[in-house]
Design a protein around this motif. Structure first.
Motif, PDB file in Angstrom:
ATOM      1  N   TRP A  69       0.841  -1.180   0.000  1.00 34.76           N
ATOM      2  CA  TRP A  69       0.000   0.000   0.000  1.00 34.76           C
ATOM      3  C   TRP A  69       0.879   1.234   0.000  1.00 34.76           C
ATOM      4  CZ3 TRP A  69       2.006   1.216   4.666  1.00 34.76           C
ATOM      5  CH2 TRP A  69       2.102   0.218   5.636  1.00 34.76           C
ATOM      6  N   GLN A 117      -2.316   6.043  -6.787  1.00 39.71           N
ATOM      7  CA  GLN A 117      -3.614   5.579  -7.259  1.00 39.71           C
ATOM      8  C   GLN A 117      -3.938   6.199  -8.618  1.00 39.71           C
ATOM      9  OE1 GLN A 117      -5.452   3.181  -5.413  1.00 39.71           O
ATOM     10  NE2 GLN A 117      -3.407   3.185  -4.505  1.00 39.71           N
ATOM     11  N   GLN A 164      -6.845   4.641  -1.715  1.00 36.60           N
ATOM     12  CA  GLN A 164      -7.058   3.237  -2.077  1.00 36.60           C
ATOM     13  C   GLN A 164      -8.203   2.631  -1.280  1.00 36.60           C
ATOM     14  OE1 GLN A 164      -3.659   0.795  -1.127  1.00 36.60           O
ATOM     15  NE2 GLN A 164      -4.870  -1.078  -1.147  1.00 36.60           N
ATOM     16  N   GLU A 197     -11.922   1.453  -2.670  1.00 38.44           N
ATOM     17  CA  GLU A 197     -12.280   0.046  -2.508  1.00 38.44           C
ATOM     18  C   GLU A 197     -13.578  -0.131  -1.737  1.00 38.44           C
ATOM     19  OE1 GLU A 197      -9.069  -1.957  -0.639  1.00 38.44           O
ATOM     20  OE2 GLU A 197      -7.776  -1.950  -2.417  1.00 38.44           O
TER      21      GLU A 197
END
Length: 817
Positions: free
Chosen positions: A198, A202, A385, A389
């Motif tokens: 992570w 993005q 992120q 999601e």
């Protein structure tokens, strides 16, 4: 800092037990205060699905449920919960299951096959409270729809986990995150950090940006953010995220708040989310302005000024920078578009501001100690992120404005110095290994390491900081407990100098007990007892009645006496040795501010109540001026002080005196003034003295004199002087004559032994040879010659030499009767 062990082990997983991990962290300086399981011990509880629900034939509030527990055939279980329904998944305790006690100190509860009003029940459907997972006992614990039937609930909910609570010192701000703790564990145990999937950039779907301006460069060095549109904030926070947040001591609030809190705990970077539709114009990071107000998310309204850093738009302040967001731009269930903020604020711009407004926050707790100034972009990408999601949406380009970042100055550490400080040999190779495991960039040459601290380590500034890192990672428990070795030296002690330790013992030997008090007192005490109407004031007093620095110790002793009297003490004798604080009347041009003050070491003592404890052999009387004067003279001995009758604002005008030694005024002695005795409610007047301590440190060195084998001669002389005449000047005149007049060289001592003031009618005064305005002073004069017996004519010349200046200066006469 609280966190679950399972979360930490997703980042770094050393091959040690839970207890071993706690020990390793503690021995590296990260004290583990406690470890505790996330759930109490229980067994035999599985995930179950309700297939059928029917009313109990013999009860109005019970239901007969057919439950699938994953064994192939449904079980019949009686349940009285109000939220029971077909299709839900809940915890089911099988026959033989062991449930935790309902209260602390209780006994476990075992599930048995039993009949409830004629219907057999083969288990129990459980609430979260019955499993001691929460205090909620009102209904069944509803599990997620994807929960696998028949799986042990401990495995499904990861209940065999342990929470750590670590007591961090203020300098270890880098450990206020799971990433920071993982770095430490990796360095301590030599384990490699897992690849962290992570923080990557993005994808950008939209091109919208929100312009940002940083006006307060000294408060904000970096400000990043991005717009995310078309998100769904009504979706629930994932169970795995709620689980980790709760086990880290955070409660779930809403999906966006949960995501930002999660990233803050994960990476240590506080984030904030604004409702984009509620923002008005561009973002400006600036200091507040006098008269501005801001309503915070906690519904508190704060008044701003130029010392408070804020995030503002065209409408004014919308957030206390680094502390808490404002209500006017907060997200809600109607929010569709957001602006996600991640910034670096300097510690100095945040420290003390939340305390100013009487609250604190997780963000301020971190910014006050120092946040990694390279982490905001990574945290923004991670939060983006998770938002996409979980909530969906389209993200815009990330704007990262950098205006001023801290300079990381290289710090040098000498290997020889580290060995000396640690008291053990550590090789250069081992130090290099420790620095490498800590992620510190370094070069080494000629036994000197030059280390450049990373952006997340604000605590490395001097050589000793690096030595501490070596000790921490090496392990405090591995450092041998060797006694220090040092060369000893016999130092000479000046015979004429008395130490503080000896002085304390000398005062204590006079039956006084030492007390310690604050150096700051009530301004009223200073005015009453020192006449000090302009004392040194504290900028930030701990209490309103402790607002000024004391220039006398008298007030502190009186407070201690009052404390003791309120607890039925009848006899109190106290002393204190401490500094008093004075300021010069006018500052000298060009002098330092510190030079405007002087802080002499002072001794003060107080006696209150009976002279001695009550006993049959001596009659009880209250302590008086001469008792305390005797104690002071014993402390000064063999030096002799002069006691000059003068007035002091704190003392009785007729029972006080200034203390002089060698012509220098060194203190005061006397009874407390009746005005203050009445004000402070003392039944009897305390007797006090206060003297500069250096007058007591110096002692005259004894000198040898031959002891005469010839007998001394004493003469008693009675002098008649006016009643208002003080005695000390007469004695001083005699002593001066003893030194200057050769005829008086055989005089050893002059002592006042009697004072007589006649009372009664004129006939009685005539009988004793005194007028009404006169008094008689009796002096005993001792003379001695070490070489022979004194003759009468020598004695007479010496007495005459002593008395001649007295007759001349003070109009004294020999008493005739």
């Amino acid at each position: 800092m609280q966190f679950p062990e399972s979360w930490l082990r997703t980042l770094v997983d050393p091959d040690i037990t839970t207890d071993g991990l706690a020990q390793a962290l503690t021995m590296s300086g990260l004290e583990v205060e406690e470890t505790f399981p996330v759930a109490p011990l229980f067994s035999g509880v599985v995930v179950a699905k309700l297939l059928e629900v029917a009313k109990h034939p013999n009860s109005d509030h019970l239901n007969v449920c057919q439950v699938d527990v994953g064994i192939g055939v449904p079980l019949t279980i009686i349940c009285g919960a109000t939220n029971v329904a077909v299709g839900i998944k809940v915890p089911a305790a099988m026959v033989g299951a062991k449930l935790p006690p309902s209260q602390i100190g209780g006994t476990p509860f075992f599930i048995k096959l039993r009949k409830l009003r004629g219907v057999e029940s083969r288990g129990m459907l459980c609430s979260a409270g019955e499993l001691n997972l929460s205090s909620d006992r009102d209904g069944l614990m509803i599990l997620a729809e994807d929960a696998p039937i028949g799986v042990d609930i401990r495995e499904y909910l990861n209940l065999d986990d342990t929470c750590f609570r670590i007591k961090l010192t203020p300098n270890k701000a880098d450990c206020l995150s799971l990433l920071g703790l993982a770095r430490e564990v990796a360095a301590i145990t030599g384990t490699t950090l897992h690849d962290l999937p992570w923080g990557d950039a993005q994808p950008t779907v939209i091109t919208d940006i929100l312009p940002v301006r940083i006006s307060a460069i000294e408060g904000c060095g970096r400000f990043g953010g991005r717009i995310i549109r078309d998100i769904n904030v009504s979706v629930p926070t994932p169970r795995w995220m709620i689980e980790r947040l709760e086990r880290a001591g955070q409660r779930s609030i809403s999906v966006l708040v949960d995501i930002t809190n999660y990233v803050m705990l994960e990476l240590g970077q506080p984030l904030h989310v604004y409702d984009l539709d509620l923002l008005q114009g561009d973002i400006d990071v600036r200091f507040g302005r006098k008269g501005e107000m801001l309503k915070l998310l906690n519904e508190q309204i704060v008044m701003l000024d130029s010392s408070v850093l804020v995030v503002a738009d065209a409408s004014g302040p919308i957030s206390l920078a680094g502390i808490m967001g404002g209500e006017s731009t907060s997200v809600s269930l109607e929010t569709q578009h957001i602006f996600l903020e991640g910034a670096f604020f300097y510690r100095e711009a945040i420290q003390g501001r939340s305390r100013k407004f009487n609250f604190t926050s997780e963000a301020s707790h971190r910014f006050e100690r120092g946040v990694d100034f390279e982490m905001n972009v990574r945290a923004l990408e991670r939060a983006t992120q998770l938002i996409i999601e979980i909530c969906g949406g389209q993200s815009g380009p990330l704007v990262d404005q950098i205006v001023k970042l801290p300079q990381r100055r290289a710090v040098k550490m000498r290997v020889a110095r580290a060995i000396k400080i640690l008291g053990m040999h550590v090789s250069e190779t081992e130090i290099a290994s420790i620095f490498s495991r800590l992620g510190l960039l370094f070069v080494v040459q000629d036994g000197v390491f030059e280390v450049t601290p990373p952006s997340h380590r604000f605590d490395i500034e001097i050589e000793e900081d690096l030595i501490e890192e070596v000790a921490r990672i090496y392990g405090f428990d591995r450092i041998p407990a060797n006694l220090p070795m040092a060369s000893g030296e016999m130092r000479s002690i000046q015979e004429g100098q008395r130490s503080m330790h000896i002085l304390r013992h000398a005062v204590a030997a006079r039956d006084y007990q030492e007390t310690l008090n604050f150096s700051f007192v009530d301004a009223e005490l200073e005015a009453h007892l020192a006449g000090n109407v302009n004392p040194i004031r504290l900028q930030n007093p701990i209490a309103s009645h402790l607002a000024v620095m004391r220039s006398t110790l008298i007030g502190s002793l009186l407070n201690v006496v009052r404390y003791n009297l309120n607890r039925k003490a009848s006899r109190v004798r106290l002393f204190e040795i401490a500094r008093t604080y004075h300021q010069h009347d006018a500052a000298i041009p060009g002098e330092l501010a510190l030079d405007r003050y002087h802080q002499p070491l002072t001794l003060a003592a107080l006696a209150y109540g009976p002279v001695l404890e009550e006993q049959w052999g001596i009659s009880t009387r209250q302590v008086d001026f001469f008792d305390v004067k005797g104690d002071l003279e014993a402390l000064l001995c063999p030096r002799v002080a002069r006691f000059v009758s003068e007035t002091h604002i704190a003392f009785h005008p007729g029972r006080s005196a200034a203390i002089e030694i060698d012509g220098r005024r060194v203190g005061w002695i006397g009874e407390l003034h009746p005005r203050w005795q009445q004000k402070y409610d003392f039944p009897h007047a305390p007797v006090l003295f206060e003297i500069v301590a250096d007058a007591l440190f110096v002692r005259d060195v004894p000198s040898y004199h031959d002891i005469s084998k010839f007998p001394p001669v004493t003469r008693d002389i009675a002098l008649v002087v006016p009643q208002e005449q003080a005695v000390q000047p007469i004695i001083d005149t005699m002593l001066d004559a003893q030194i200057s007049n050769p005829d008086c060289r055989f005089v050893e001592t002059v002592v006042l032994f009697d004072e007589f003031r006649p009372k009664g009618d004129s006939m009685l005064r005539a009988a004793v040879g005194l007028n009404a305005q006169d008094k008689s002073l009796g002096f005993r004069i001792t003379l001695q010659d070490s070489q022979g017996t004194l003759k009468d004519e020598t004695i007479e010349r010496a007495i005459a030499g002593l008395l001649r200046p007295v007759f001349k200066v003070f109009r004294a006469q020999l008493r005739s009767k």
